[in-house]
Design a protein around this motif. Structure first.
Motif, short mmCIF file in Angstrom:
data_model
loop_
_atom_site.label_atom_id
_atom_site.label_comp_id
_atom_site.label_asym_id
_atom_site.label_seq_id
_atom_site.Cartn_x
_atom_site.Cartn_y
_atom_site.Cartn_z
N GLY A 40 0.70 -1.05 -0.04
CA GLY A 40 0.15 0.16 0.07
C GLY A 40 0.77 1.24 0.03
N GLU A 41 1.95 1.23 0.52
CA GLU A 41 2.94 2.47 0.57
C GLU A 41 3.45 3.04 -0.71
OE1 GLU A 41 3.97 4.25 3.73
OE2 GLU A 41 2.14 3.65 4.25
N ASN A 42 3.73 1.86 -1.72
CA ASN A 42 4.67 2.24 -2.87
C ASN A 42 4.05 3.33 -3.61
OD1 ASN A 42 6.70 0.67 -2.04
ND2 ASN A 42 6.16 -1.31 -3.46
N ALA A 43 2.78 3.36 -4.04
CA ALA A 43 2.16 4.26 -4.91
C ALA A 43 2.24 5.94 -3.91
CB ALA A 43 0.64 4.00 -5.20
N GLN A 44 2.19 5.54 -2.72
CA GLN A 44 1.98 6.94 -2.04
C GLN A 44 3.37 7.59 -1.84
OE1 GLN A 44 0.01 6.84 1.82
NE2 GLN A 44 0.11 8.93 2.13
N LEU A 45 4.46 6.67 -1.70
CA LEU A 45 5.82 7.13 -1.57
C LEU A 45 6.32 7.74 -2.94
CD1 LEU A 45 7.48 4.35 0.45
CD2 LEU A 45 7.38 6.55 1.31
N HIS A 46 6.00 7.06 -4.06
CA HIS A 46 5.97 7.46 -5.41
C HIS A 46 5.40 8.81 -5.56
CE1 HIS A 46 7.02 7.03 -9.65
NE2 HIS A 46 5.79 7.78 -9.95
N ARG A 47 4.33 9.15 -5.33
CA ARG A 47 3.63 10.62 -5.31
C ARG A 47 4.41 11.56 -4.52
NH1 ARG A 47 -0.96 7.73 -4.92
NH2 ARG A 47 -1.35 8.10 -2.74
N MET A 48 4.75 11.29 -3.38
CA MET A 48 5.75 12.21 -2.74
C MET A 48 7.19 12.39 -3.20
SD MET A 48 4.87 10.70 1.36
CE MET A 48 3.12 10.66 1.77
N GLN A 49 7.63 11.32 -3.78
CA GLN A 49 8.95 11.46 -4.42
C GLN A 49 8.80 12.34 -5.68
OE1 GLN A 49 10.07 7.73 -5.49
NE2 GLN A 49 12.01 8.52 -6.80
N ARG A 50 7.68 12.17 -6.48
CA ARG A 50 7.45 13.07 -7.59
C ARG A 50 7.26 14.41 -7.20
NH1 ARG A 50 2.82 9.52 -9.79
NH2 ARG A 50 1.86 11.61 -9.39
N ALA A 51 6.68 14.63 -6.13
CA ALA A 51 6.25 15.98 -5.96
C ALA A 51 7.48 16.72 -5.35
CB ALA A 51 5.00 16.03 -4.76
N ALA A 52 8.43 16.06 -4.70
CA ALA A 52 9.73 16.54 -4.08
C ALA A 52 10.49 16.87 -5.34
CB ALA A 52 10.34 15.38 -3.31
N GLU A 53 10.58 16.00 -6.33
CA GLU A 53 11.29 15.87 -7.45
C GLU A 53 10.95 17.17 -8.57
OE1 GLU A 53 12.34 12.97 -9.82
OE2 GLU A 53 13.46 11.75 -8.20
N SER A 54 9.68 17.42 -8.47
CA SER A 54 9.05 18.72 -9.32
C SER A 54 9.35 19.69 -8.25
CB SER A 54 7.56 18.20 -9.11
OG SER A 54 7.09 19.38 -9.72
N TRP A 55 9.14 19.96 -7.08
CA TRP A 55 9.52 21.28 -6.57
C TRP A 55 10.74 21.69 -6.63
CZ3 TRP A 55 12.54 23.42 -2.76
CH2 TRP A 55 12.01 24.69 -2.24
N ILE A 56 11.80 20.71 -6.48
CA ILE A 56 13.05 20.94 -6.44
C ILE A 56 13.50 21.30 -7.84
CG2 ILE A 56 15.54 20.10 -6.45
CD1 ILE A 56 14.46 18.54 -3.84
N GLY A 57 13.12 20.57 -8.93
CA GLY A 57 13.37 21.11 -10.39
C GLY A 57 12.77 22.19 -10.59
N ALA A 58 11.45 22.76 -10.15
CA ALA A 58 11.00 24.22 -10.35
C ALA A 58 12.15 25.04 -9.63
CB ALA A 58 9.64 24.26 -9.95
N THR A 62 15.34 24.02 -13.67
CA THR A 62 15.61 23.09 -14.75
C THR A 62 15.28 21.75 -14.10
OG1 THR A 62 17.27 21.98 -15.93
CG2 THR A 62 18.04 22.23 -13.87
N PRO A 63 14.44 20.81 -14.92
CA PRO A 63 13.97 19.42 -14.42
C PRO A 63 15.13 18.59 -14.04
CG PRO A 63 13.13 20.10 -16.54
CD PRO A 63 13.93 20.96 -16.37
N LEU A 64 14.79 17.77 -13.09
CA LEU A 64 16.14 17.03 -12.58
C LEU A 64 16.46 16.03 -13.54
CD1 LEU A 64 15.04 16.03 -8.86
CD2 LEU A 64 16.54 18.03 -9.96
#
Length: 117
Positions: A40-58, A62-64
Motif C-alpha cells: 500500500g505504501e509504494n504508490a504513496q511514496l512514489h507520489r511524494m517522491q514525484r512532488a519533491a522532485e518537481s518542487w526541487i526542479g522548479a 531545470t527539471p531533474l
C-alpha cells in the motif's frame, strides 16, 4: 499479500520511474525513511517522491531529468523533502512548534540553481 501482487506493484513502480525520468529510486526513499516494502505504501511514496522532485526542479529552474548525473546534494534534498511529505501529510500542524533546520533542502540545492536573464 501474495508474491504475485508484490511483483506486479514493483513492476508498475519500475514503469513509473522509467516513464517519468525519476532521478531518485523509490527503493532509496524507502531506505531513507526506514519503511519496509509494503504494497500500500509504494504508490504513496512514489507520489511524494514525484512532488519533491518537481518542487526541487522548479526551484532549480531545470527539471531533474536534465541533470546527468544528479549531484548527491540534490538527491539528498529529494529524500529530505519526500521524507517531510511522508511525516507531515497535512498542510498544517496543530499544537507543534516547527522551525526550518539549518542545512536543509534549500541549502543543499541552492548551488545548483539556474538563474535566467
Amino acid at each position: 499479500m501474495s508474491d504475485a501482487t508484490i511483483e506486479d506493484e514493483l513492476a508498475q513502480q519500475a514503469d513509473w520511474e522509467a516513464q517519468e525520468a525519476i532521478r531518485v529510486a523509490t527503493a532509496d526513499l524507502r531506505a531513507h525513511l526506514n519503511v519496509n516494502d509494503c504494497a500500500g505504501e509504494n504508490a504513496q511514496l512514489h507520489r511524494m517522491q514525484r512532488a519533491a522532485e518537481s518542487w526541487i526542479g522548479a526551484y532549480l529552474g531545470t527539471p531533474l531529468a536534465d541533470l546527468d548525473p544528479v549531484p548527491d546534494a540534490v538527491r539528498m534534498a529529494v529524500l529530505m523533502l519526500a521524507g517531510h511529505f511522508y511525516e507531515n501529510r497535512e498542510a498544517s500542524l496543530v499544537g507543534v512548534t516547527a522551525a526550518e533546520l539549518p542545512f536543509g533542502v534549500v541549502d543543499l540545492i541552492r548551488p545548483f540553481r539556474v538563474w535566467s536573464m
